[in-house]
Design an enzyme around this catalytic site. Structure first.
Site, PDB file in Angstrom:
ATOM      1  N   ASP A 231     -27.179  -2.324 -22.718  1.00  0.00           N
ATOM      2  CA  ASP A 231     -25.755  -2.660 -22.618  1.00  0.00           C
ATOM      3  C   ASP A 231     -25.680  -3.973 -21.838  1.00  0.00           C
ATOM      4  OD1 ASP A 231     -23.113  -2.938 -21.739  1.00  0.00           O
ATOM      5  OD2 ASP A 231     -22.783  -0.784 -21.583  1.00  0.00           O
ATOM      6  N   ILE A 233     -23.052  -6.042 -21.418  1.00  0.00           N
ATOM      7  CA  ILE A 233     -21.637  -6.406 -21.286  1.00  0.00           C
ATOM      8  C   ILE A 233     -21.406  -7.423 -20.164  1.00  0.00           C
ATOM      9  CG2 ILE A 233     -21.147  -4.380 -19.834  1.00  0.00           C
ATOM     10  CD1 ILE A 233     -18.408  -4.171 -21.157  1.00  0.00           C
ATOM     11  N   LYS A 271     -15.638  -8.205 -20.078  1.00  0.00           N
ATOM     12  CA  LYS A 271     -16.010  -8.721 -18.750  1.00  0.00           C
ATOM     13  C   LYS A 271     -16.240 -10.233 -18.781  1.00  0.00           C
ATOM     14  CE  LYS A 271     -16.197  -4.348 -17.917  1.00  0.00           C
ATOM     15  NZ  LYS A 271     -15.210  -3.625 -17.131  1.00  0.00           N
TER      16      LYS A 271
HETATM   17  C1  LIG Z   1     -21.707  -1.003 -18.319  1.00  0.00           C
HETATM   18  C2  LIG Z   1     -20.428  -0.875 -19.053  1.00  0.00           C
HETATM   19  N1  LIG Z   1     -20.439  -0.532 -20.345  1.00  0.00           N
HETATM   20  C3  LIG Z   1     -19.300  -0.387 -21.039  1.00  0.00           C
HETATM   21  C4  LIG Z   1     -18.069  -0.580 -20.453  1.00  0.00           C
HETATM   22  C5  LIG Z   1     -16.819  -0.419 -21.277  1.00  0.00           C
HETATM   23  O1  LIG Z   1     -16.317  -1.679 -21.623  1.00  0.00           O
HETATM   24  P1  LIG Z   1     -15.170  -1.945 -22.717  1.00  0.00           P
HETATM   25  O2  LIG Z   1     -13.943  -2.318 -21.978  1.00  0.00           O
HETATM   26  O3  LIG Z   1     -15.666  -3.102 -23.535  1.00  0.00           O
HETATM   27  O4  LIG Z   1     -15.015  -0.719 -23.524  1.00  0.00           O
HETATM   28  C6  LIG Z   1     -18.009  -0.944 -19.101  1.00  0.00           C
HETATM   29  C7  LIG Z   1     -16.702  -1.128 -18.435  1.00  0.00           C
HETATM   30  O5  LIG Z   1     -16.584  -1.171 -17.241  1.00  0.00           O
HETATM   31  C8  LIG Z   1     -19.207  -1.094 -18.392  1.00  0.00           C
HETATM   32  O6  LIG Z   1     -19.213  -1.443 -17.102  1.00  0.00           O
END
Ligand SMILES: Cc1ncc(COP(=O)(O)O)c(C=O)c1O
Length: 470
Positions: A231, A233, A271
């Site tokens: 992940d 993100i 993010k």
């Molecule tokens: C590690 C991680 N994965 C996924 C997500 C979910 O993100 P999204 O807003 O794109 O659904 C977050 C949100 O805080 C996150 O910190």
């Protein structure tokens, strides 16, 4: 009435009773506002990035046509209103992969045909688990981890998370031993292990994984013949050295190997671009079957055509994206430094970190005992009395009590300063409370320490002083 509902609707494994979400509820009852509610709770439990909004807004004001459903001056309202293909707008996928490449310093290339668009990383993670695991299969995840995973990976899929226990002794790095132990634990619970899921950069640690950790993970999934989900993100939030290494960079040397199509990346603009409300996420995989299955599943959470249209124009503006990425990092770095130095002045240290929208804060010395009960006591005090919503480590499944995740990019610099002042005052009053206890004990010559001992004193300094007095 509840009898008429399905088991899924009634089951509690959604995880919303975690202190992570309870803290948000407390915040919502009494939210801080500089003018209207200056005594309210400051939200430091939300990993939002509001530091670079002005850059997005100024791009928008220069590109009014895009917001107004126009292309080259012509309305494309009808076109967008009717578009609902789960393959997504080709120009958007192209712009998104180029943004992902830019964030990785153009060291990896992404093929737009291998990307599946989803409604945020939440949906991307769940969709991947639906593709990889049957109900009752296990996914191994290093601790501490993002509390939302209990909901996203387990709730509807029925998969199980087995923790890979990481500790402060090595800065919470993944070790071969911890991986093997988690694997054995899954087997001893009769669970079939389908994969490992990591978050790189880490939420909640704010650290990037080392090349050695990534190599270790690759060796592990090759040996066990399982999948790896990374992940990524927070990949655009890396503001200091060491440089970021995406799993895709490591995978390049496995092109001819069997494992090539068992490594998958999750991404989102929530993010890096600070637009969680737009619900834009993605799965990237070399596995054709997964791309095909996930594309079909994405029907349940498509990204709206309007959003895709807007973002394809924004992200294909290279001048804008380059400036945004570097300016955003500068701002995050500065903000992170303010938090770390402010906490330092209050005698609180943070795990050394170089990414993310939060710090992993060490408050072990503020616990009344080395237990998760004491962590909860301290957390309640911080939420209700100090009026800061931060996330206790236990909500991230940390194995050691006393760590907290503190977010710093969802507020103004002034609000952060107020938050730091509050925590400093709290620590000072806690230590004064301790001094009072000591002097009253001295005068009364009382031996029974526990009775009069405030819950919020520093354990270690107390013992040190007592020893010095003898
Ligand atoms: C590690 C991680 N994965 C996924 C997500 C979910 O993100 P999204 O807003 O794109 O659904 C977050 C949100 O805080 C996150 O910190």
């Amino acid at each position: 009435m509840r009898l008429l509902l399905s088991g899924k609707a009634k089951c509690n494994s959604h995880g919303q009773d975690s202190s992570y979400f309870l803290g948000w509820q407390e915040y919502e009852k009494n939210p801080y506002d500089q003018a209207r509610n200056p005594q309210g709770i400051i939200q430091m439990g939300l990993a939002e990035n509001q530091l670079s909004f002005d850059l997005l807004e100024s791009w928008l004001s220069e590109n009014q046509d895009i917001a107004g459903f126009k292309r080259n001056g012509e309305s494309i309202f009808r076109e967008l209103a009717l578009f609902q293909d789960y393959h997504g707008l080709p120009e958007f996928k192209q712009a998104l992969v180029q943004f992902m490449e830019e964030i990785r310093g153009n060291k990896v290339g992404f093929n737009p045909n291998k990307i599946v668009l989803t409604a945020g990383a939440t949906s991307a993670n769940e969709t991947l688990i639906f593709c990889l695991a049957e109900a009752g299969d296990a996914i191994l995840i290093p601790t501490p981890y993002y509390p939302g995973f209990d909901r996203d990976l387990k709730w509807r899929t029925g998969a199980e998370i087995v923790p890979i226990h990481c500790t402060s002794s090595n800065g919470f790095k993944i070790t071969a031993c911890a991986l093997q132990q988690a694997y054995q634990e899954a087997l001893s619970r009769n669970l079939k292990v389908k994969g490992v899921l990591v978050t790189n950069p880490s939420n909640p640690l704010g650290t990037t994984m080392t090349r050695a950790e990534l190599d270790l993970l690759m060796d592990f999934i090759v040996e066990k013949q399982i999948h790896l989900v990374s992940d990524e993100i927070y990949s655009g939030t890396v503001f200091s050295s060491p440089n970021y290494t995406s799993i895709m960079e490591v995978l390049a040397k496995y092109k001819k190997a069997e494992v090539w199509d068992r490594v998958h990346v999750v991404y989102s603009l929530s993010k890096d671009l600070g637009v969680p409300g737009f619900r834009v996420g993605a799965i990237y995989s070399n596995n054709d079957s997964i791309v095909a299955a996930a594309t079909k599943m994405s029907s349940f959470g498509l990204v709206s055509s309007q959003t895709q249209y807007f973002l394809s124009a924004l992200l294909s503006d290279k001048k804008f994206t380059r400036n945004y990425i570097s300016e955003n990092k500068k701002r995050l770095k500065k903000r992170h430094a303010s938090l770390v130095s402010g906490l330092q002045k209050a005698g609180i240290s943070c795990l050394k970190s170089n990414a993310g929208l939060f710090s992993w804060v060490d408050m072990r010395h503020l616990l009344s005992s080395n237990t998760f009960e004491a962590e909860m006591e301290l957390w309640k005090k911080i939420v209700h009395d100090v009026k800061l919503n931060i996330s206790p480590g236990s909500s991230c499944h940390c194995s050691e009590p006393g760590w907290f995740r503190v977010c710093f990019a969802n507020m103004t610099e002034e609000t952060l300063e107020i938050a730091i002042r509050r925590i400093k005052a709290f620590v000072e009053s806690a230590s004064r409370g301790q001094d009072k206890v000591i002097s009253s004990q001295r005068s009364r010559n009382v031996n029974s320490r526990k009775k009069s001992f405030s819950k919020w004193v520093f354990r270690l300094p107390f013992h040190d002083r007592e020893a010095g007095e003898r």
